[in-house]
Design an enzyme around this catalytic site. Sequence first.
Site, short mmCIF file in Angstrom:
data_model
loop_
_atom_site.label_atom_id
_atom_site.label_comp_id
_atom_site.label_asym_id
_atom_site.label_seq_id
_atom_site.Cartn_x
_atom_site.Cartn_y
_atom_site.Cartn_z
N ASP A 64 55.34 39.14 39.64
CA ASP A 64 55.75 38.02 40.36
C ASP A 64 56.70 38.39 41.05
O ASP A 64 57.54 39.24 40.85
CB ASP A 64 56.17 36.94 39.31
CG ASP A 64 56.77 35.80 40.17
OD1 ASP A 64 56.17 35.27 41.03
OD2 ASP A 64 57.74 35.31 39.49
N LYS B 90 46.63 34.14 40.81
CA LYS B 90 47.30 35.36 40.17
C LYS B 90 46.42 35.65 38.95
O LYS B 90 46.07 37.04 38.58
CB LYS B 90 48.52 34.64 39.78
CG LYS B 90 49.69 34.75 40.87
CD LYS B 90 50.90 34.24 40.23
CE LYS B 90 51.96 34.48 41.35
NZ LYS B 90 53.47 34.06 40.71
N ASP C 88 58.23 34.82 35.42
CA ASP C 88 59.15 34.19 34.82
C ASP C 88 58.81 32.91 34.79
O ASP C 88 59.37 32.17 33.93
CB ASP C 88 60.46 34.50 35.51
CG ASP C 88 60.61 33.78 36.89
OD1 ASP C 88 59.61 33.86 37.51
OD2 ASP C 88 61.40 33.25 37.30
#
Lengths: 339, 1221
Positions: B425, B849, B869
């Site tokens: 990310d 993703k 995160d």
Amino acid sequence: MDEALRTKPSSRKPKYSRFTQQELPAWKPILTPKWFITSFVTIAILFTPAGLLCLWASEHVVEIVDRYDDDCLPDSYATNPETFIQSKNTNKTCVRTLKIPRKMTAPIFIYYQLDNFYQNHRRYVKSRSEKQLRDPDDEDETDDCKPIENLNGNEGGPIVPCGLVAWSLFNDTYKFFKGNKVIDIDKKNIAWESDKKYKFGSEVYPKNFQKEGLIGGGQLDESKPLSEQENLIVWMKTAALPTFRKLYGRINTDLEANETITIVIQNNYNTYEFGGEKKVALSTANWIGGKNDFFGISFLAIGGVCFFVAITFILLYVFKPRPPGDPTYLSWNRNQPAQ
Amino acid sequence: MAGGRIRARLKRSSLYTFGCIRPPRETIDEPHQFQGPGYSRHVCCNQPGIHRKKPLKYCTNYISTTKYNVITFLPKALFEQFRRVANLYFLLAAALSLTPVSPFSPYSMIAPLVFVVGLSMAKEAVENWHRFMQDMNVNMRKVLVHTGDAGVFVRKPWMKLEVGDVVKVEKDQFFPADLLFLSSSYEDGICYVETMNLDGETNLKVKRSLEVTLPLDDDASFKDFKATIKCEDPNPNLYTFVGNFEYDRQMYPLDPSQILLRDSKLRNTGHVYGVVIFSGHDSKVMQNATKSPSKRSTVEKQMDKLIYVLFTLLVLISLISSIGFAIKTRYQMPNWWYIPPDHQGLYNPHRAALSGFSHLITALILYGYLIPISLYVSIELVKVLQALFINQDIHMYDEETGTPAQARTSNLNEELGMVDTILSDKTGTLTCNQMDFLKCSIAGIPYGTRSSEVELAAASQMAMDLDGHNHEFSRTGAQSGPEIELEVVPTPKGVSSQNRIKGFSFEDNRLMNGNWAREPNKDIILLFFRILALCHTAIPELNEETGTFNYEAESPDEGAFLVAAREFGFEYCKRTQSSISVRERHIPSHEPIEREYKLLNILDFTSKRKRMSVIVQDDTGQILLLCKGADSIIFERLSKNGRQFEDATKKHLNEYAEAGLRTLAFAYRKLETSEYSSWNDEFMKAKTSIGGDRDSMLEHLSDIMEKDLVLVGATAVEDKLQQGVPQCIDKLAQAGLKIWVLTGDKIETAINIGFACSLLRQGMKQICITTNGDMVTHASEVIKENILMQITNASQMVNLEKDPHAAFALIIDGKTLTYALEDDMKHLFLNLAIDCASVICCRVSPKQKALVTRLVKEGTGKTTLAIGDGANDVGMIQEADIGVGISGVEGMQAVMASDFAIAQFRFLERLLVVHGHWCYKRIAQMICYFFYKNIAFGLTLFYFEAFTGFSGQSVYDDWYMLLFNVVLTSLPVIALGVFEQDVSSEICLQFPALYQQGPRNLFFDWYRIFGWMGNGLYCSLIVFFLNIIIFYDQAFRSNGQTADMAVVGTVMFTCVIYSVNCQIALTMSHFTWIQHFLIGFSIVTWYIFLILYGMLSPGLSGNVYQIFLEALSPAPIYWLSILLVAVACNLPYLAHISFQRSFNPMDHHVIQEIKYYKKDVEDRHMWRREKSKARQETKIGFSARVDAKIRHLKFKLQKKTSVFSPRAVSAPTTTPTATAS
């Protein structure tokens, strides 16, 4: 919440210790050519004399082995040896003559050797009662002994010692003569002390043994406790392989070289049915035990192999040395030898 | 007065949400007309008690993520244990050991099983307990709850909350459940919410209460509050909500903007009141929580296959032995008078087939030793200890947030050493999501002396590498030293980091402290500052303590601009609906003058327009259009006379981009009043119009206005990378890892970050695969066709590339990805992506993703690691082979879903390169050794059985076998698994290439596994036959006794113990006192056991009674044969490793030797050179950048030295950016 956060860092920080950081002092040996050539040479140097020593010891053992099962079978029974061995009326005495090749110093051990006899068969091994052997009060503990457990079904009481192992006790007997003179055979102390003392009770007497039905092997003297029946004790230490040797007795006099001895064998034990061999063996023993050339040869072989490997490595090393820690051997240098 | 205040606030809050420039929401004032299933929830507000009994009893706010509770633990955990094939087999064996076919006594089968399963279950229990404590931590958080009808709020733990309760949540607190928003400390009933935990977005969202509930704005007003909510049933959809609110006999419709979701956070708002609608597991966030899939490592999966191989072997030898047994029983047993046939039981010659069959079971139990019962439990134990080391690693502890690394699941440790692709990310992982104003270019003059992190790191890297590369250069015969030094970016030393202002790292005295007034283009500079201070949508917030303003901006860039403007002396201080006020301080000593600008229009930023403008009127009446935007967009909109600084600015922009900075260009346009008003009329008309084409009309009008601009300058903002990110990426790239960035950000930002962390560099060919804006209208087939063409073209380009140094970067956006991920195209896409050095996916949704992760995982068949995160990364984290969460930040979703949690991206390097590498090798060696030792031992049972007429008799005592796996050989192998280090952690980090041993699976490939199994086979043969031949007939003592079965068994067993323990000593390369102790301990334990067991009464010890003291220890042949067998067993392995080391060493061997001979100290140059070479071919990262730069320099030098030589192809840095679109 905030306070909790503020106090947390100090408590959550891992404490430094060489253990937790995996930094304990360590011995990190490197297998360098020097190191492994040394170790191979060391093994070779250690093993070769050890092998020679064992061979030398083995060489000092004098051993005479005589197979008698075939020869002790009268020709008339050659086709049906089982009739011969099972009949009570046949003469089973057999005389063998042996020549002593080298001087045998006392004690000379007498062994009988059986072949193709599965003393290690699971059914056979289990068929005994340790408790019954040890304690007269436990004579009814015969669960494992089937089918040799009780006399006449259940009525006659337990057989002591019960089970197949005891029942198939080896019962050939040997008498040794030098000329006409009997050589005494000492049948005491052929079993392990611990067995005599703790595993075969001095209060346990044979009972109902070989009394009915199929008679297996030898009989026992009912007047002697099991702890004194050493031939039984030896027999009941089951052997690891179908070919085995067991101690029969001991001759406590020297036998000179080229002496002729006669063995009078009572050929009672049935090995004909399963095609086994019977042998009688006379052997001296020293620190290595009996005659065991293989042991010394193995040592020599390993020593030789090590020596050979060491030489190979040395030669390879002479022709294609790799200095320790030479960075050109690193994969990234090997893949691109451009420079 | 009070009314005025309220009005001011109202304006302000609507300003922030830009209600002023948006058309009023077309609210449906009708209540929702829903009914039937799916909409059955009925909430009675503020009536405690009603929801405690049926039919309105809903689940409490207590949450539990534990796997088991007290009652379900035993059955469930047992079930889990016996799902493992091996355990099931042992359970079966234990059950069968109660029957007479068993070759062993039952206890010797059951005890190890109980031990092993018990240990695993204990581990489960402990983990469950931790989970429970974590839950309780959340459950015990306190919140203010309205009690009874007293109008009093008291603090209660979250778990006590019930549906219908009225709660008061204060600033910066999390919402305890899904709430209906009633009122806030703002009179107009709005509040700001941070939903980072839910979707990973850091910007604030506005929630708006119903007008009817606005008066409920103090504690007392809830005294008599009663209302009813009827709404949808619990569902996982975060962005929808349908319901009605019944209050004062009136129905009001509810929509998502009145719903405050659990785990989001109240920001910038004093407090809010709300009613609990969904509590506990009903809440949307909990409904969203997916069960984290249980992951298994590659090594473990391979181990399963290995177990099947062994099972096959087991069945095979069992079959051999049962056939052998049947034959023996049928044909030979009738002749064995000493074993009379057993007509009922297993030894019946007439029913040999049956005997054979029952013997099959016996054999299956007997040879069970081929399959190490303690393998799983040992591995589990080892992994827990390894995880403990990961948790305890002080180098992965983040001082700032006080978070250590955390291995949340321990069963993936070795997978860390096999990672091939990292999917990362961006926001919060690579970057801190904090912008720093660093440089600017005004009127063609660059300002700002401080170097960006990228420049600093590149400089230091180059300085370090120069040494080695100079070496190469000297061979080319060119004197290049000084030239390179010129290229090195000067590193400002002694930059005081004190008084750092967040968002402002600019340093240049020419502009600071009012000095700009002495610059030649001071008018333009003034204009530049005004654009900074005016062209934005932020709101100021006065910090009472310091007296300065903080800004709540839509994006962090804007915040940085405003901070910069403040520092330059243009402090933006007030915003009303129609004006912006700026305190201007041209000379530092003077008092600031507050200047008010009339705000006429805001032309919004959209990702399509890539620019935003404000139209303001200053106090002189001059109307100005101030515009900021992407440089390419601005440059094409400049007027003819506005291009004065274009070239210089472009040059600077390139430099900034190269330095990894985010750039924006600034421009303005002076407007005549008449021109403006005619435009504004049209604009207003368009704005108030209702219809589908409103947006396009507005856009068109904006387009008309934003042209003929005059360029002022450009800004460079540093998106602060997290500490050490570029270095970490560099190392990871050197370790041969591929890094993909998956981000929700827009394409430009992503590219900038790509540059900042060296995933992209100048000279890299960027392949952008996008769908053009105007294609939106096309049918999806057309778009697909287009994308397919782009991919094919790009693949061709990549394949045709001749230059080995050429690097490609693939950049793809989310919309395109939807098509590219479809079944028929995904493999083409993947193949292209694999050929590219770096891949950046922008604007991807959380789902995408996960899909991309799955594509990489399944398409390449290699190990993937996902790191993120936020909650938007959860899917990816769960999908990847290993999920890593960034902990220490507030959002916990990613961490909760992850397998490993680290506080900073940079710790990934240590986690993978050190711990991963170690764990992989440890586990691999450990498993190999495990199988080796069990084969070495188990096969001796088989050989022996063949000599017992296949009767199933074992040569060893039951207790020997029981202890073999559990005590006598388990501890050294655990030590191997926990403490082995091929090289120290520093060397792992210095030689990233060593990491490749994992992804290449050098230590657990079938070659190696079968090598070990072969070694086991050899060892079993040696142990058995040497001993048998030595002991079978001859006396082994000087007093003539021959060996019985117990003696042979004990000797053989001793040999096995020695052999396998010597073997492990040869396998290890790192001996701390623990290894020394445990290996010694294993052998000594065996003797202690033998002595003690022999001393028990003969009833217990059976044949082993006194065996060691009486029979074996006085026999020299016993000791000699151990020596012989142990040496013979280990000779081939010793020869093998000697040969391998001398003539075909692996990397770690050479490095061990360099270290051992201290060559690294003697020959520092060599050591440094090797360190820099120890990397995989990589085209990303700093090192690749430096390499590219050096190649470029070399090339230039060549051109210089050989003027007459024909010109070669263009140099890498001048390669035009290839955009295949």
